[in-house]
Design an enzyme around this catalytic site. Structure first.
Site, PDB file in Angstrom:
ATOM      1  N   TYR A  94       0.833  -1.199   0.000  1.00 19.11           N
ATOM      2  CA  TYR A  94       0.000   0.000   0.000  1.00 19.11           C
ATOM      3  C   TYR A  94       0.869   1.251   0.000  1.00 19.11           C
ATOM      4  CZ  TYR A  94      -3.732   3.232   1.350  1.00 19.11           C
ATOM      5  OH  TYR A  94      -4.628   4.275   1.383  1.00 19.11           O
ATOM      6  N   LYS A 137       1.036   4.023  -3.081  1.00 17.95           N
ATOM      7  CA  LYS A 137       0.664   5.418  -2.870  1.00 17.95           C
ATOM      8  C   LYS A 137       1.863   6.349  -3.061  1.00 17.95           C
ATOM      9  CE  LYS A 137      -3.736   4.943  -1.938  1.00 17.95           C
ATOM     10  NZ  LYS A 137      -4.777   5.507  -2.828  1.00 17.95           N
TER      11      LYS A 137
END
Length: 258
Positions: free
Chosen positions: A163, A167
């Site tokens: 994640y 991002k």
């Protein structure tokens, strides 16, 4: 630039905004707030989402809305979303890449499927959608791309390896969009929220034993609300932010300030 009333500087009247992840959470508010400011909405939800709810909410504000359910994690989903949006309204002025997923697991336990799923939706889908919509923005010499990233794209969080990486990639991709498309009067920016208390956020972070340690790291001492992300989207989408591009706006209560 000719001075206008502040209400005009923040108005989206006559604009069309395409919002991904629009059927729940941040995306649902991110569809309603621009509509309240005058924009017509293309709402794109994931498979199984209730697109009728967001359509009804936008239409109740007096704006037009077309809503679709698509799998943006596929290579064909983003281009289908762009095509449907353009067919519905003839143009898309504002792209809000909000859809995303997080699958929490330590690096040594990470599965390839979970890695690829997060990169497909969190990073590849925003790029494919932007690629599909940027040409018509370039032709009109006007457009906004707003990528919903995360504080996890700036700092490390335990168990968030894929994640965080996806991002962080989205943040730098945003800067390249700003660099390459700025000459066409397109602004590209990212918003990096902390924990936002969507229904899912409440479920994950609502218990003191889970949320307490995270809250202790936030100087303001609270998590965010979906409307606060939607308001930041409104600002970046509006004429008031026409000089802002290539930025990562930290919406984190000061988490990354310490």
């Amino acid at each position: 630039m000719t001075a206008k009333r502040w209400t005009d500087r923040f108005s989206l009247h006559g604009k069309v905004a395409l919002i991904t992840g629009a059927t729940s959470g941040i995306g649902f508010e991110a569809a309603k707030v621009p509509a309240d400011a005058g924009a017509d909405i293309v709402g794109v939800g994931g498979l199984g989402g209730d697109q009728q709810d967001v359509a009804a909410a936008v239409r109740a504000l007096g704006r037009r809305c077309e809503a679709f359910n698509l799998d943006l994690a596929t290579t064909s989903g983003p281009s289908a979303a762009a095509r449907l949006g353009l067919e519905a309204f003839g143009r898309v002025d504002i792209l809000v890449n909000n859809a995303g997923i997080a699958r929490i697991e330590p690096l040594l336990e990470m599965t390839l499927d979970n890695w690829e799923a997060q990169f497909a939706l969190n990073l590849r889908a925003p790029q494919l959608l932007a690629m599909a919509l940027a040409p018509q923005m370039i032709a009109r010499r006007a457009g906004k791309v707003i990528n919903i990233s995360s504080q996890a794209g700036v700092i490390a969080l335990d168990g968030h390896g894929a994640y965080c990486a996806s991002k962080a990639g989205l943040n730098l991709l945003t800067k390249v969009m700003a660099l390459e498309w700025g000459k066409h009067n397109i602004q590209a920016n990212a918003i990096c929220p902390t924990v936002i208390l969507t229904p899912l956020g409440e479920k994950v972070w609502g218990q003191p034993e889970k949320g307490g340690p995270m809250l202790a790291k936030i100087p303001l001492g609270r998590f965010g609300q979906p409307i606060e992300v939607a308001d930041a989207i409104l600002y970046l989408a509006s004429p008031a932010a026409d000089l802002i591009t290539g930025e990562t706006l930290m919406l984190d209560g000061g988490y990354t300030a310490v």
